[in-house]
Scaffold this motif. Structure first.
Motif, PDB file in Angstrom:
ATOM      1  N   MET A  67       0.833  -1.203   0.000  1.00  0.00           N
ATOM      2  CA  MET A  67       0.000   0.000   0.000  1.00  0.00           C
ATOM      3  C   MET A  67       0.870   1.257   0.000  1.00  0.00           C
ATOM      4  N   SER A  68       1.949   1.224   0.753  1.00  0.00           N
ATOM      5  CA  SER A  68       2.861   2.371   0.791  1.00  0.00           C
ATOM      6  C   SER A  68       3.454   2.634  -0.592  1.00  0.00           C
ATOM      7  N   GLU A  69       3.867   1.569  -1.260  1.00  0.00           N
ATOM      8  CA  GLU A  69       4.420   1.716  -2.614  1.00  0.00           C
ATOM      9  C   GLU A  69       3.362   2.252  -3.573  1.00  0.00           C
ATOM     10  N   GLN A  70       2.136   1.762  -3.448  1.00  0.00           N
ATOM     11  CA  GLN A  70       1.056   2.239  -4.310  1.00  0.00           C
ATOM     12  C   GLN A  70       0.788   3.729  -4.079  1.00  0.00           C
ATOM     13  N   LEU A  71       0.789   4.146  -2.807  1.00  0.00           N
ATOM     14  CA  LEU A  71       0.573   5.554  -2.500  1.00  0.00           C
ATOM     15  C   LEU A  71       1.706   6.426  -3.033  1.00  0.00           C
ATOM     16  N   LYS A  72       2.930   5.944  -2.904  1.00  0.00           N
ATOM     17  CA  LYS A  72       4.077   6.695  -3.440  1.00  0.00           C
ATOM     18  C   LYS A  72       3.964   6.824  -4.956  1.00  0.00           C
ATOM     19  N   SER A  73       3.540   5.767  -5.600  1.00  0.00           N
ATOM     20  CA  SER A  73       3.374   5.793  -7.050  1.00  0.00           C
ATOM     21  C   SER A  73       2.303   6.805  -7.451  1.00  0.00           C
ATOM     22  N   LEU A  74       1.202   6.785  -6.721  1.00  0.00           N
ATOM     23  CA  LEU A  74       0.146   7.756  -7.011  1.00  0.00           C
ATOM     24  C   LEU A  74       0.620   9.184  -6.760  1.00  0.00           C
ATOM     25  N   LEU A  75       1.383   9.390  -5.720  1.00  0.00           N
ATOM     26  CA  LEU A  75       1.916  10.712  -5.417  1.00  0.00           C
ATOM     27  C   LEU A  75       2.834  11.203  -6.536  1.00  0.00           C
ATOM     28  N   ARG A  76       3.674  10.316  -7.050  1.00  0.00           N
ATOM     29  CA  ARG A  76       4.554  10.684  -8.159  1.00  0.00           C
ATOM     30  C   ARG A  76       3.741  11.063  -9.398  1.00  0.00           C
ATOM     31  N   ARG A  77       2.701  10.300  -9.658  1.00  0.00           N
ATOM     32  CA  ARG A  77       1.855  10.588 -10.820  1.00  0.00           C
ATOM     33  C   ARG A  77       1.146  11.941 -10.661  1.00  0.00           C
ATOM     34  N   ILE A  78       0.687  12.214  -9.452  1.00  0.00           N
ATOM     35  CA  ILE A  78       0.036  13.513  -9.204  1.00  0.00           C
ATOM     36  C   ILE A  78       1.030  14.648  -9.362  1.00  0.00           C
ATOM     37  N   GLU A  79       2.237  14.439  -8.850  1.00  0.00           N
ATOM     38  CA  GLU A  79       3.262  15.473  -8.972  1.00  0.00           C
ATOM     39  C   GLU A  79       3.599  15.734 -10.438  1.00  0.00           C
ATOM     40  N   LYS A  80       3.620  14.693 -11.241  1.00  0.00           N
ATOM     41  CA  LYS A  80       3.878  14.876 -12.678  1.00  0.00           C
ATOM     42  C   LYS A  80       2.743  15.688 -13.338  1.00  0.00           C
TER      43      LYS A  80
END
Length: 83
Positions: A67-80
């Motif tokens: 879940m932590s990895e998924q949240l980090k991935s989503l955060l990166r996508r939002i930042e992009k």
């Protein structure tokens, strides 16, 4: 009661006491063995429970990491998207 009869009576009483003592010892050993068998079953069940708890703990930790990895991935996508 003459002397021979008295000795026979005493020997009979001693024999009865000996038989009762042996029976009591056998009964105590039987109870102890039954308690040992029960303890072995309980320990086996506790072992199974602890194994299940360990598996659950590991699965939970792996799920948290996922879940932590998924949240980090989503955060990166939002930042992009924001940049």
């Amino acid at each position: 009661m003459n002397r021979d009869q008295f000795q026979t009576f005493l020997q009979t009483c001693q024999l009865i006491a000996l038989v009762v003592g042996i029976a009591a010892a056998m009964l105590a050993i039987g109870r102890r063995d039954a308690q040992i068998d029960q303890n072995v079953q309980d320990i086996s069940e506790l072992r199974n429970i602890s194994e299940d708890l360990l598996r659950t703990s590991i699965a939970s930790q792996m799920s948290d990491e996922f879940m932590s990895e998924q949240l980090k991935s989503l955060l990166r996508r939002i930042e992009k998207l924001e940049s």
